[in-house]
Design a protein around this motif. Structure first.
Motif, PDB file in Angstrom:
ATOM      1  N   ASP A  45       0.612  -1.441   0.114  1.00  0.00           N
ATOM      2  CA  ASP A  45      -0.011   0.163  -0.152  1.00  0.00           C
ATOM      3  C   ASP A  45       0.634   1.201   0.111  1.00  0.00           C
ATOM      4  O   ASP A  45       1.550   1.102   0.573  1.00  0.00           O
ATOM      5  CB  ASP A  45      -0.781  -0.202   1.585  1.00  0.00           C
ATOM      6  CG  ASP A  45      -2.156   0.790   1.583  1.00  0.00           C
ATOM      7  OD1 ASP A  45      -2.463   1.759   0.497  1.00  0.00           O
ATOM      8  OD2 ASP A  45      -2.336   1.611   2.499  1.00  0.00           O
TER       9      ASP A  45
ATOM     10  N   ASP B  17       0.216   9.781  -1.152  1.00  0.00           N
ATOM     11  CA  ASP B  17       0.585  10.457  -2.906  1.00  0.00           C
ATOM     12  C   ASP B  17       1.413  10.010  -3.407  1.00  0.00           C
ATOM     13  O   ASP B  17       2.255  10.118  -3.772  1.00  0.00           O
ATOM     14  CB  ASP B  17      -0.267  11.259  -3.882  1.00  0.00           C
ATOM     15  CG  ASP B  17      -2.112  10.348  -3.652  1.00  0.00           C
ATOM     16  OD1 ASP B  17      -2.390   9.518  -3.177  1.00  0.00           O
ATOM     17  OD2 ASP B  17      -3.036  11.796  -4.558  1.00  0.00           O
TER      18      ASP B  17
ATOM     19  N   ARG C 245      -5.815   5.613  -8.028  1.00  0.00           N
ATOM     20  CA  ARG C 245      -6.387   4.543  -7.079  1.00  0.00           C
ATOM     21  C   ARG C 245      -7.667   4.046  -7.569  1.00  0.00           C
ATOM     22  O   ARG C 245      -8.802   4.434  -6.857  1.00  0.00           O
ATOM     23  CB  ARG C 245      -6.669   5.147  -5.818  1.00  0.00           C
ATOM     24  CG  ARG C 245      -5.232   5.420  -5.093  1.00  0.00           C
ATOM     25  CD  ARG C 245      -4.773   6.314  -3.708  1.00  0.00           C
ATOM     26  NE  ARG C 245      -3.660   7.266  -3.374  1.00  0.00           N
ATOM     27  CZ  ARG C 245      -2.760   6.275  -2.673  1.00  0.00           C
ATOM     28  NH1 ARG C 245      -3.249   4.797  -2.365  1.00  0.00           N
ATOM     29  NH2 ARG C 245      -1.675   6.675  -2.153  1.00  0.00           N
TER      30      ARG C 245
ATOM     31  N   THR D 179      -2.764   0.344  -7.007  1.00  0.00           N
ATOM     32  CA  THR D 179      -2.390   1.856  -6.895  1.00  0.00           C
ATOM     33  C   THR D 179      -1.095   2.022  -7.629  1.00  0.00           C
ATOM     34  O   THR D 179      -0.134   1.431  -8.307  1.00  0.00           O
ATOM     35  CB  THR D 179      -1.588   2.326  -5.946  1.00  0.00           C
ATOM     36  OG1 THR D 179      -3.430   2.037  -4.924  1.00  0.00           O
ATOM     37  CG2 THR D 179      -1.769   3.878  -5.390  1.00  0.00           C
TER      38      THR D 179
END
Length: 220
Positions: free
Chosen positions: A155, A159, A177, A210
């Protein structure tokens, strides 16, 4: 279980988490916070710098397994062994990297070495990888980190942990995302078929990753 050709037996959790397993249940068991720095030189992507900080439970499993002298810490030799095992375990999964240019996968050179550290009771893995050929920024380029077996959740909590070094002024970057529920809804049948065909992992899992997107063409 992936054979690592080493004399000591790795704890099952460590092997499955870092190398995947055909018997994995499709949800994460291990968690890592990550940082990715994309290195650009002369308008081309030259390398990726990765940092992963693993959760306390998995880190304690690694500590118990690799603390050969039982002093409740990992010295430099033990950390070197950890790095070697991690490197070997995830090699067949492209080191959890996804890199595309113009929508096509980019070949990445396997890193020769990794660096392992153990700080504040957490295992930290660092490594640098390179594309087989420098990637020109004349097409949209995307970068992501994901475990195709779904066993490890990597994760990017902020940003800013997805960054670009020397991004040309004419380019833009964007962190994307995906919404997990939306991704599942849009790919339900494909995901179901892929799981039964290959429960150990498949490329469709990248829809949950992501991603960092660099777009220079739109501004050129």
């Amino acid at each position: 279980m992936h054979a690592l050709n080493r004399p000591k037996t790795i704890a099952a959790a460590a092997i499955f988490a870092l190398g995947g397993s055909s018997t994995s249940i499709a949800h994460p068991h291990v968690f890592a916070e990550a940082r990715l720095d994309v290195v650009v030189e002369n308008g081309q992507v030259q390398g990726l710098r990765h940092l992963w900080r693993f959760d306390d439970l998995f880190s304690s499993t690694v500590l118990v397994e690799f603390d050969s002298n039982k002093d409740l810490t990992l010295d430099s030799e033990e950390l070197e062994e950890v790095a070697k095992v991690v490197n070997a375990s995830i090699a067949e999964f492209n080191h959890f990297q996804i890199v595309t240019a113009g929508g096509k996968d980019v070949d990445m050179v396997k890193p020769d070495t990794m660096i392992a550290d153990f700080t504040d009771n957490q295992l930290i893995i660092m490594f640098e990888s390179h594309p087989a050929s420098a990637i020109p920024l004349d097409e949209k380029v995307t970068f992501g980190v994901y475990d195709p077996t779904f066993y490890t959740a990597i994760d990017f909590t902020e940003d800013e942990y997805l960054s670009v070094e020397n991004l040309p002024e004419s380019c833009t970057k964007q962190v994307i995302r995906p919404d997990a529920d939306e991704a599942i809804a849009q790919n339900q049948q494909s995901l179901t078929d892929a799981f039964f065909d290959d429960p150990g992992g498949n490329d469709l899992s990248k829809i949950f990753a992501t991603k960092l997107e660099i777009d220079c063409k739109a501004n050129g």
